[in-house]
Design a protein around this motif. Structure first.
Motif, PDB file in Angstrom:
ATOM      1  N   LEU A 130       0.819  -1.211   0.000  1.00 38.67           N
ATOM      2  CA  LEU A 130       0.000   0.000   0.000  1.00 38.67           C
ATOM      3  C   LEU A 130       0.856   1.266   0.000  1.00 38.67           C
ATOM      4  N   ALA A 131       1.969   1.207   0.704  1.00 38.85           N
ATOM      5  CA  ALA A 131       2.894   2.332   0.814  1.00 38.85           C
ATOM      6  C   ALA A 131       4.272   1.745   1.100  1.00 38.85           C
ATOM      7  N   ASN A 132       5.294   2.575   1.139  1.00 40.52           N
ATOM      8  CA  ASN A 132       6.641   2.069   1.403  1.00 40.52           C
ATOM      9  C   ASN A 132       6.691   1.260   2.688  1.00 40.52           C
ATOM     10  N   GLU A 133       5.915   1.653   3.669  1.00 36.44           N
ATOM     11  CA  GLU A 133       5.978   0.998   4.972  1.00 36.44           C
ATOM     12  C   GLU A 133       4.654   0.341   5.349  1.00 36.44           C
ATOM     13  N   GLN A 134       3.907  -0.146   4.346  1.00 37.38           N
ATOM     14  CA  GLN A 134       2.612  -0.748   4.648  1.00 37.38           C
ATOM     15  C   GLN A 134       2.264  -1.843   3.635  1.00 37.38           C
ATOM     16  N   LEU A 135       1.917  -3.035   4.171  1.00 37.38           N
ATOM     17  CA  LEU A 135       1.504  -4.180   3.357  1.00 37.38           C
ATOM     18  C   LEU A 135       0.104  -4.619   3.768  1.00 37.38           C
ATOM     19  N   LEU A 136      -0.691  -5.054   2.796  1.00 37.55           N
ATOM     20  CA  LEU A 136      -2.031  -5.570   3.027  1.00 37.55           C
ATOM     21  C   LEU A 136      -2.080  -7.019   2.555  1.00 37.55           C
ATOM     22  N   ALA A 137      -2.604  -7.912   3.407  1.00 36.60           N
ATOM     23  CA  ALA A 137      -2.807  -9.318   3.022  1.00 36.60           C
ATOM     24  C   ALA A 137      -4.278  -9.644   3.222  1.00 36.60           C
ATOM     25  N   THR A 138      -4.892 -10.192   2.188  1.00 38.93           N
ATOM     26  CA  THR A 138      -6.315 -10.500   2.201  1.00 38.93           C
ATOM     27  C   THR A 138      -6.535 -11.919   1.693  1.00 38.93           C
TER      28      THR A 138
END
Length: 188
Positions: A134-142
């Motif tokens: 999502l951003a340099n310091e953000q991951l989303l797992a679904t």
């Protein structure tokens, strides 16, 4: 100008080396239960946390006593007859290296084998996921598909039978579909 660039580089390097922490405020962990083969209801856990290491090692801890079914007596009964002796579930998995190398806005579908420990028993679960930076310091797992948890394999049959008896139900399905939508932030 060079000092700003060097400082930015150092900050990016530190973020790249940091473990990632699950952001519970924007994450969700839900499951379905079906009673009498006719009525399916959605429930969730309010207390869970996790870390994701730069090498892709994932560890998630679920406080099962935080179950929320939107019916107080059902919450109490599930805590008493399913989760009292073993109030925590732990999931570990290894994500591929490519996940940590995703660019901002890039997604990756993947199949992950996770090890779920619950009620002193451990089972391997297959999870179909979509991971997005999502951003340099953000991951989303679904979850792309629900993860099917068989309560029989975790020795929960007696507790489910007790819940069935207390509620006056003909049946409660033993297979529980679980879904999640979790965000990890790089630790600073």
């Amino acid at each position: 100008m060079k000092r700003v660039s060097l400082a930015a580089l150092l900050l990016c390097s530190q973020a790249a080396l940091a473990d990632w922490q699950m952001d519970q405020q924007v994450s969700s962990l839900s499951f379905l239960s079906t009673k009498n083969n006719l009525v399916t209801e959605t429930h969730h856990f309010t207390d869970f946390n996790g870390t994701l290491a730069e090498d892709g090692s994932l560890a998630v801890k679920i406080e099962l006593n935080s179950v929320e079914t939107n019916i107080a007596i059902r919450n109490e009964r599930m805590r008493e007859h399913l989760f009292k002796l073993f109030p925590t579930a732990n999931l570990t998995a290894q994500l591929p290296n490519e996940v940590m190398g995703l660019d901002v806005g890039e997604s990756m579908p993947l199949e992950v084998k996770g090890q779920l420990e619950l009620n002193s028993k451990t089972q391997i679960l297959t999870m179909q996921l979509q991971v997005t930076r999502l951003a340099n310091e953000q991951l989303l797992a679904t979850t792309v598909q629900p993860v099917l948890v068989n309560s029989v394999q975790f020795g929960l049959t007696d507790g489910i039978k007790k819940l069935q008896e207390l509620a006056g139900l003909a049946s409660i399905d033993q297979t529980v579909p679980v879904t999640f939508n979790v965000v990890f932030n790089a630790a600073n």
